[in-house]
Design a protein around this motif. Structure first.
Motif, PDB file in Angstrom:
ATOM      1  N   LEU A 128       0.828  -1.199   0.000  1.00 23.46           N
ATOM      2  CA  LEU A 128       0.000   0.000   0.000  1.00 23.46           C
ATOM      3  C   LEU A 128       0.867   1.255   0.000  1.00 23.46           C
ATOM      4  CD1 LEU A 128      -3.004   0.565   2.418  1.00 23.46           C
ATOM      5  CD2 LEU A 128      -1.155   2.204   2.349  1.00 23.46           C
ATOM      6  N   LEU A 129       1.850   1.302   0.875  1.00 19.65           N
ATOM      7  CA  LEU A 129       2.677   2.495   1.014  1.00 19.65           C
ATOM      8  C   LEU A 129       3.558   2.738  -0.206  1.00 19.65           C
ATOM      9  CD1 LEU A 129       3.736   2.154   4.753  1.00 19.65           C
ATOM     10  CD2 LEU A 129       2.189   3.842   3.780  1.00 19.65           C
ATOM     11  N   ARG A 130       3.888   1.673  -0.911  1.00 21.24           N
ATOM     12  CA  ARG A 130       4.766   1.825  -2.075  1.00 21.24           C
ATOM     13  C   ARG A 130       3.990   2.171  -3.345  1.00 21.24           C
ATOM     14  NH1 ARG A 130       9.956   0.125  -1.028  1.00 21.24           N
ATOM     15  NH2 ARG A 130      10.395  -0.332  -3.212  1.00 21.24           N
ATOM     16  N   ASP A 131       2.678   2.164  -3.263  1.00 19.91           N
ATOM     17  CA  ASP A 131       1.843   2.570  -4.407  1.00 19.91           C
ATOM     18  C   ASP A 131       1.178   3.902  -4.073  1.00 19.91           C
ATOM     19  OD1 ASP A 131       0.235   2.833  -6.588  1.00 19.91           O
ATOM     20  OD2 ASP A 131      -0.839   0.937  -6.345  1.00 19.91           O
ATOM     21  N   GLY A 132       1.978   4.956  -4.112  1.00 22.84           N
ATOM     22  CA  GLY A 132       1.493   6.268  -3.710  1.00 22.84           C
ATOM     23  C   GLY A 132       0.549   6.914  -4.690  1.00 22.84           C
ATOM     24  N   ASP A 133       0.426   6.366  -5.904  1.00 20.06           N
ATOM     25  CA  ASP A 133      -0.507   6.929  -6.873  1.00 20.06           C
ATOM     26  C   ASP A 133      -1.912   6.365  -6.709  1.00 20.06           C
ATOM     27  OD1 ASP A 133       1.398   8.579  -8.110  1.00 20.06           O
ATOM     28  OD2 ASP A 133       2.119   6.908  -9.340  1.00 20.06           O
TER      29      ASP A 133
END
Length: 447
Positions: free
Chosen positions: A63-68
């Motif tokens: 979740l945190l690594r998909d900021g878009d």
């Protein structure tokens, strides 16, 4: 999206409303920990709308690594933005990436080495002020130390800053902000109570102080070699100022909160746990005696202070700074095979992960040896992210680690802090989790 995606499970009968924080029959921490025993993603009622709670640490990391896809937003973010504007801690998208690129040079290795020299000097001055047998209010001492460090980094030690008032205002704002974020309806924080008036006054004082310094810096046109100067003198491709005064204000506000309160809280809890465990204290003192021999730590010492880092890692696990965080889905999202519709609130709790007994056996026991390399390697991905990850991960994480290691090791090299008999510190509900009070007696160490 395909039809194989699952809808997150609901949690009927498990306290369906995660609102009003401490007014619930069960504390939010207990509720979030209970959810850890269920499915990786579940739905709960958050006010009048559903929210999706991510319980699996690997999915939290994803979740945190998909900021878009998973962006900052929703009522909680709106309340946070009311205090911190559009600083790095809250901004999104291309603007966030631009700001991060502009500020990143302030945390390059050579800058951190420079900051460490300032921090070593500051902590040495603090330790010189203590007297053998003195009863210290450790929470105040660490607040002062952390604030002094961030003032040196951001404002080059502006002598006009009323540090005691600034520190008190910061504490008031963090406590009040927690109430605002956990008040789902927004009614309680609009009432004309003394707590709300204190919050408004403290917030305005912080803003006015920071704006005053920005105005003075801009008028003088002098580069003081600090973070504020770097932001004020940054230029875009056409040679114009890269940030407005308002944007500089928002970034400075974010750094003051992130760079002082959370550091002070972690140091307080670390000193409490060291003082309460004779074996942990013995091993910490043995390491600092070998590495420092009574002097304040410097940047070159950090790599050798391995047990000091373990103590701090365990403190960050057991005393997680913040109960939960949130994101909003910018589009239909798939997470671990679960479908989360666009515009949904998504919650996740590092605190709950850090207290999950299936991940951390005996989670309430303070055990720095959890962080021996051979043991830490066995943790699931995402099980320990004290500074988050991805585009919104803490830009100053290495600076924070260095400050905490240098501070704790320097204190332990010269002083033994003894708990006051009969006193058990308790966490205060706030955006971060400060200690309510930590009286300890200072004993000068001889090696």
């Amino acid at each position: 999206m395909t039809s194989t995606l699952r809808t997150p499970a609901s949690a009927p009968g498990r306290l369906p409303v995660l609102g009003h924080g401490l007014q619930m029959k069960r504390r939010p921490a207990e509720f979030l920990l209970e959810l850890q025993s269920g499915e990786p993603v579940v739905t709960i009622a958050l006010g009048k709308r559903p929210a999706y709670v991510v319980n699996d640490p690997t999915l939290m990391r994803e979740l945190l690594r998909d900021g878009d896809t998973f962006v900052r937003g929703g009522p909680m973010t709106d309340r946070f933005r009311s205090m911190f504007g559009n600083g790095l801690g809250i901004s999104e998208g291309e603007f966030h990436r631009r700001q991060r690129a502009l500020i990143q040079p302030a945390f390059h290795r050579n800058k951190v080495i420079h900051y460490t020299k300032l921090m070593s000097r500051t902590v040495a001055g603090k330790l010189d002020s203590w007297r053998d047998g003195q009863r210290l209010a450790v929470e105040t001492e660490m607040d002062e130390l952390a604030l002094s460090n961030v003032v040196e980094v951001v404002f080059a030690g502006d002598p006009r800053l009323d540090r005691a008032r600034f520190m008190a205002a910061t504490t008031t704002v963090l406590g009040g902000l927690f109430r605002r974020i956990t008040d789902v309806t927004g009614v309680l924080t609009r009432l004309p109570t003394q707590a709300n008036r204190d919050y408004d006054a403290a917030a305005e004082y912080l803003r006015a102080t920071i704006r005053r310094v920005i105005t003075e810096y801009r008028a003088a046109g002098t580069d003081h070699g600090d973070l504020l100067s770097m932001m004020l003198f940054a230029r875009d491709e056409e040679g114009r100022p890269a940030m407005s005064d308002e944007q500089v204000h928002d970034e400075v506000m974010t750094f003051f909160i992130a760079g002082s309160n959370t550091i002070a809280n972690t140091l307080c809890w670390a000193l409490h746990h060291v003082g309460a465990d004779p074996e942990v204290q013995r091993r910490l003192h043995a390491e600092v005696d070998r590495v420092l021999d009574g002097r304040a730590a410097g940047y070159a010492d950090v790599a050798s202070l391995e047990y000091t880092r373990q103590v701090l890692s365990e403190t960050l696990r057991l005393r997680t700074q913040g109960l939960f965080n949130n994101r909003v889905t910018a589009r239909d999202a798939e997470l671990g095979g679960y479908l989360i519709p666009a515009g949904s609130d998504v919650l996740y709790s590092f605190h709950a992960v850090h207290h999950n007994p299936r991940i951390y056996p005996e989670p309430e026991r303070f055990d720095p040896d959890r962080w021996l390399p051979e043991r830490a390697r066995g943790l699931p991905r995402g099980a320990f992210m004290p500074f988050a990850t991805g585009v919104h991960g803490c830009i100053g994480d290495q600076f924070a680690w260095t400050e905490m290691i240098v501070s704790l090791a320097s204190i332990a090299a010269r002083w033994r802090l003894e708990p006051v008999p009969g006193h058990e510190p308790k966490p205060v509900p706030a955006m971060t989790m400060p200690v309510d009070a930590l009286p300890m007696t200072a004993r000068r160490r001889t090696r």
